[in-house]
Write an enzyme that holds these catalytic residues in place. Structure first.
Site, PDB file in Angstrom:
ATOM      1  N   GLU A 109      -2.327  -8.012   6.857  1.00 39.00           N
ATOM      2  CA  GLU A 109      -2.471  -7.766   8.291  1.00 39.00           C
ATOM      3  C   GLU A 109      -3.365  -8.820   8.945  1.00 39.00           C
ATOM      4  O   GLU A 109      -4.087  -8.522   9.898  1.00 39.00           O
ATOM      5  CB  GLU A 109      -2.974  -6.341   8.532  1.00 39.00           C
ATOM      6  CG  GLU A 109      -1.928  -5.331   8.083  1.00 39.00           C
ATOM      7  CD  GLU A 109      -2.204  -3.903   8.525  1.00 39.00           C
ATOM      8  OE1 GLU A 109      -1.290  -3.254   9.049  1.00 39.00           O
ATOM      9  OE2 GLU A 109      -3.350  -3.447   8.337  1.00 39.00           O
ATOM     10  N   GLU A 146      -2.894   8.287   7.322  1.00 41.17           N
ATOM     11  CA  GLU A 146      -1.515   8.442   7.811  1.00 41.17           C
ATOM     12  C   GLU A 146      -0.575   8.995   6.739  1.00 41.17           C
ATOM     13  O   GLU A 146       0.367   8.313   6.314  1.00 41.17           O
ATOM     14  CB  GLU A 146      -0.985   7.106   8.338  1.00 41.17           C
ATOM     15  CG  GLU A 146      -1.751   6.618   9.541  1.00 41.17           C
ATOM     16  CD  GLU A 146      -1.195   5.322  10.118  1.00 41.17           C
ATOM     17  OE1 GLU A 146      -0.447   4.624   9.412  1.00 41.17           O
ATOM     18  OE2 GLU A 146      -1.523   5.009  11.270  1.00 41.17           O
ATOM     19  N   ARG A 188       0.876  -1.175   0.000  1.00 37.84           N
ATOM     20  CA  ARG A 188       0.000   0.000   0.000  1.00 37.84           C
ATOM     21  C   ARG A 188       0.912   1.224   0.000  1.00 37.84           C
ATOM     22  O   ARG A 188       2.133   1.082   0.056  1.00 37.84           O
ATOM     23  CB  ARG A 188      -0.923  -0.009   1.221  1.00 37.84           C
ATOM     24  CG  ARG A 188      -0.195   0.110   2.526  1.00 37.84           C
ATOM     25  CD  ARG A 188      -1.166   0.093   3.720  1.00 37.84           C
ATOM     26  NE  ARG A 188      -0.477   0.523   4.920  1.00 37.84           N
ATOM     27  CZ  ARG A 188      -0.976   0.391   6.144  1.00 37.84           C
ATOM     28  NH1 ARG A 188      -2.169  -0.151   6.329  1.00 37.84           N
ATOM     29  NH2 ARG A 188      -0.305   0.810   7.194  1.00 37.84           N
ATOM     30  N   GLU A 228      -7.227   5.141  15.880  1.00 33.87           N
ATOM     31  CA  GLU A 228      -6.858   3.720  15.868  1.00 33.87           C
ATOM     32  C   GLU A 228      -5.979   3.401  17.059  1.00 33.87           C
ATOM     33  O   GLU A 228      -5.117   4.199  17.436  1.00 33.87           O
ATOM     34  CB  GLU A 228      -6.002   3.386  14.631  1.00 33.87           C
ATOM     35  CG  GLU A 228      -6.682   3.482  13.310  1.00 33.87           C
ATOM     36  CD  GLU A 228      -5.704   3.186  12.162  1.00 33.87           C
ATOM     37  OE1 GLU A 228      -4.671   2.524  12.377  1.00 33.87           O
ATOM     38  OE2 GLU A 228      -5.985   3.648  11.049  1.00 33.87           O
ATOM     39  N   HIS A 275      -3.043  -9.058  12.648  1.00 38.01           N
ATOM     40  CA  HIS A 275      -3.229  -7.844  13.464  1.00 38.01           C
ATOM     41  C   HIS A 275      -4.412  -8.039  14.406  1.00 38.01           C
ATOM     42  O   HIS A 275      -5.367  -8.740  14.087  1.00 38.01           O
ATOM     43  CB  HIS A 275      -3.475  -6.641  12.545  1.00 38.01           C
ATOM     44  CG  HIS A 275      -3.300  -5.329  13.237  1.00 38.01           C
ATOM     45  ND1 HIS A 275      -4.253  -4.814  14.079  1.00 38.01           N
ATOM     46  CD2 HIS A 275      -2.276  -4.454  13.245  1.00 38.01           C
ATOM     47  CE1 HIS A 275      -3.816  -3.662  14.559  1.00 38.01           C
ATOM     48  NE2 HIS A 275      -2.614  -3.417  14.068  1.00 38.01           N
TER      49      HIS A 275
HETATM   50  C1  GLA Z   1      -1.884   1.921  10.730  1.00 42.16           C
HETATM   51  C2  GLA Z   1      -2.899   1.925   9.623  1.00 42.16           C
HETATM   52  C3  GLA Z   1      -3.818   0.758   9.665  1.00 42.16           C
HETATM   53  C4  GLA Z   1      -3.117  -0.493  10.052  1.00 42.16           C
HETATM   54  C5  GLA Z   1      -2.437  -0.274  11.357  1.00 42.16           C
HETATM   55  C6  GLA Z   1      -1.757  -1.503  11.856  1.00 42.16           C
HETATM   56  O1  GLA Z   1      -2.210   2.708  11.784  1.00 42.16           O
HETATM   57  O2  GLA Z   1      -3.643   3.096   9.563  1.00 42.16           O
HETATM   58  O3  GLA Z   1      -4.371   0.635   8.388  1.00 42.16           O
HETATM   59  O4  GLA Z   1      -2.180  -0.832   9.083  1.00 42.16           O
HETATM   60  O5  GLA Z   1      -1.464   0.721  11.204  1.00 42.16           O
HETATM   61  O6  GLA Z   1      -1.217  -1.317  13.118  1.00 42.16           O
END
Ligand code: GLA
Length: 683
Positions: free
Chosen positions: A355, A154, A115, A307, A358
């Site tokens: 992920e 981000e 990404r 997040e 995660h």
């Molecule tokens: C970032 C991204 C998420 C994900 C998290 C994983 O904050 O915004 O899409 O990848 O990390 O910790």
């Protein structure tokens, strides 16, 4: 971009997180909605990485699935942030516009497959972003369930390719107007770097030896501004489509730092941040406090935690399990420091994709898991504390009397190579300072240089390498008015072009501090230099002469033995203290705690930190709220005048806070509450 700067106050704490339904079919969506209702989830973020699904081929949109998901959420009373999916362009985009891929400093052109593969200044990328943002805003911009726009994700992907070169030059022209000014600012007279044409200037790509520091910092500033322009452009599309919903982008709490947060914050309708623990040990809790205090500072008011990881602590090579108790303590920790939300990445654990391991609110094990039970418990807690969402009339959510100065330029300056000690980072100094204050139980704000200092008794200035006469005058005015300024080594050194202020260190802050530094005596990696009165420095020391200041601690050994290490200068009704070495963490803890005690800055709740209990006050419109987060061991007793909101217990009769537990107490003032160890047999 920012409209009227009003505090972001939702009706209830936003609870939920990133929801990526494109990974599943409608049966799972139905199950998701059922579980969301069970957990009292009220907000999800949709579409963060859904570009390929939303626009499967250029200009062809498929929104039927999103319509359906939104319909189901809305029927269930669940609101949503809608993301613009521009952090992850689909393969068709990069195949068709290969020039819009990003280039690393070493010249490697990246390909899709992960990404964040885009060159932010590439015209094709920007046009595609505007298009998809506009499409989404046209379609969903006035949907009643829309809580806000989550623009991009981000920002922080730097590009060093040809498009970056062209836009960097445009940015430099706007900053310097003519090449003589740039040549002067960059000291290009050294090493034969004089530029005669704008087109000769490159981003700081791989070169034979050390880069020009002024070029490096300007490239960081440019990159931050370029990404901000890309953000602004998307918001403009959204507004042109008539959507009035608040817009934000999720900052990443800096372990690396690609944004000048103060300028970005002023373009957000509400500042939001993603925060991930960087330590499985107790320092994780200090990290929550640090991230939250920084974000509240940037926001200058309430903010959104966009997040966190509900169930895991991801380190470089393994993911530790985050306990339910820790997840709840951390979630309330963010709220105690001004968050209006408890949002997570992600709702349901992925079964495939990058992920898949995660953490998630609904883990692989599903509804019967302890993790999902914790999700439900948090949802219940949040419904009980909603009364604090409105900030007090003066807008100040914290009652902190100490502020730490945050300065992205100084972060970037310390990353330029060939400083006397390249192992020093701005992050370590700020974080180490904040950690000491946190350990002492002292509330801390974060401010930018030149900010309003009303209400503060102490301003701590870590490694403010880049300074201006205005910064120096601002600190002087604070000290003259009775405040205490504590400045660390590597401050006041250089101007905005990283040209060193001559005549002795710390350059522009010399007069304020009443000292002159003649030379820097860098220490070896494992070297520790003792100072008087039991504290010690590492990494850096300085040969200082007093010019009005007095010495608080001398160097007790080494080449500087007997010379001042920590100094104090009386300035008007206040003082300016200089710490000429990097105190080790224990010494820093002891030193800052002693200074706070000396100037009368008290911990939030006497005795709490010693018991392993973090105490935080969040000020609200109607009352103050004392949060107690028990990170330590053993039950403690809590009593006094106040009501615990999670249990509705009146604390006159006292209550017990077990290890790992939390309490949220409505108080007139924190000092109405007493915390004490349990005596054996008491429980
Ligand atoms: C970032 C991204 C998420 C994900 C998290 C994983 O904050 O915004 O899409 O990848 O990390 O910790």
């Amino acid at each position: 971009m920012k409209g009227t700067p009003v505090a972001y106050v939702p009706e209830s704490f936003l609870f939920g997180g990133d929801y990526n339904p494109e990974q599943w079919g409608e049966d799972t969506w139905r199950e998701d909605i059922r579980l969301m209702r069970r957990a009292r989830v009220n907000t999800v973020t949709l579409g963060v990485f859904a570009w390929a699904r939303l626009e499967p081929r250029e200009g062809e949109y498929d929104t039927a699935w999103l319509d359906r998901v939104i319909e189901m959420l809305t029927e269930a009373g669940i609101g949503f942030f809608l993301a613009t999916p521009t952090a992850s362009p689909p393969p068709w985009f990069t195949a068709r516009y290969p020039d819009a891929l990003n280039t690393r400093p070493d010249g490697t052109l990246l390909a899709h497959g992960s990404r964040d593969t885009y060159a932010v200044s590439a015209p094709a990328y920007r046009a595609a972003c505007r298009r998809i943002a506009g499409m989404l805003a046209d379609r969903y911009g006035d949907h009643p369930g829309l809580r806000g726009w989550h623009v991009h994700n981000e920002y922080g992907t730097l590009d060093y390719g040809p498009h970056a070169a062209a836009s960097f030059r445009r940015w430099l022209r706007a900053r310097y107007a003519d090449l003589d000014a740039l040549n002067d600012a960059w000291t290009t007279s050294f090493w034969s770097q004089r530029y005669d044409e704008w087109d000769e200037i490159l981003p700081p790509v791989a070169t034979q030896y050390v880069h020009n520091p002024a070029q490096l910092i300007d490239f960081r500033r440019y990159s931050s501004d370029e990404m901000l322009a890309a953000f602004d452009e998307q918001v403009r599309e959204i507004r042109q489509a008539g959507s009035r919903a608040p817009a934000t982008t999720n900052f990443m709490l800096p372990t690396w730092n690609h944004l000048e947060q103060w300028s970005w914050a002023s373009h957000q309708d509400v500042v939001s941040v993603d925060h991930y623990l960087d330590s499985n040990g107790p320092d994780g809790e200090a990290h929550v406090a640090y991230g939250s205090d920084l974000t509240r500072g940037w926001a200058d008011g309430p903010w959104l935690l966009m997040e966190q990881n509900p169930t895991g602590v991801i380190t470089s090579d393994r993911t530790y399990t985050k306990s339910a108790s820790r997840m709840i303590r951390n979630s309330l920790g963010y709220i105690a420091r001004g968050s209006q939300s408890s949002l997570f990445f992600q709702w349901r654990a992925s079964v495939g994709g990058s992920e898949q391991w995660h953490g998630a609110l609904v883990p692989h094990a599903g509804e019967g898991s302890r993790a999902f039970a914790a999700t439900c418990e948090l949802g219940t807690h949040l419904e009980k504390i909603g009364e604090m969402l409105s900030p007090p009339a003066d807008g100040r959510l914290s009652a902190a009397e100490v502020a730490i100065v945050w300065h992205a330029d100084s972060w970037w300056a310390l990353e330029t190579p060939h400083l006397p000690n390249d192992s020093l980072t701005y992050r370590d100094e700020v974080r180490g300072t904040h950690r000491s204050l946190w350990r002492a139980g002292i509330a801390t704000d974060v401010i930018g240089p030149g900010a309003d200092t009303t209400g503060y008794r102490v301003i701590v200035v870590p490694c403010l390498y880049v300074a201006t006469p205005e910064f120096a005058a601002w600190l002087r005015a604070f000290a003259e008015g009775g405040g205490t300024v504590i400045v660390s080594y590597l401050s006041g050194i250089a101007d905005e072009s990283l040209r060193i202020a001559t005549g002795g260190y710390p350059g522009m802050l010399r007069e304020l501090l009443g000292i002159v530094g003649e030379s820097i005596e860098v220490l070896a990696p494992d070297e520790r230099v003792r100072l008087t009165e039991g504290i010690a420095g590492t990494e850096w020391s300085e040969r200082i002469a007093l010019e009005g200041a007095t010495s608080l601690h001398d160097y007790a050994e080494g080449v500087l033995a007997g010379l001042p290490a920590v100094t104090q200068n009386r300035v008007g009704a206040g003082e300016a203290i200089y710490v000429s070495t990097k105190l080790d963490q224990d010494s820093r803890d002891a030193f800052l705690a002693a200074q706070m005690a000396r100037v009368g800055v008290a911990p939030v709740l006497a005795g709490a930190a010693e018991l392993g209990v973090e105490a935080i006050v969040r000020r609200g419109a109607a009352a103050d709220y004392l949060f107690l987060l028990h990170h330590g061991e053993g039950a403690v007793g809590v009593s006094g005048r106040g009501t615990e909101l999670l249990t509705s217990v009146d604390l006159e009769g006292g209550t017990v806070l077990d290890a790992g537990g939390v309490a949220v107490i409505r108080v007139a003032r924190a000092s109405d509450i007493v915390i004490a160890p349990m005596t054996p047999g008491e429980k």
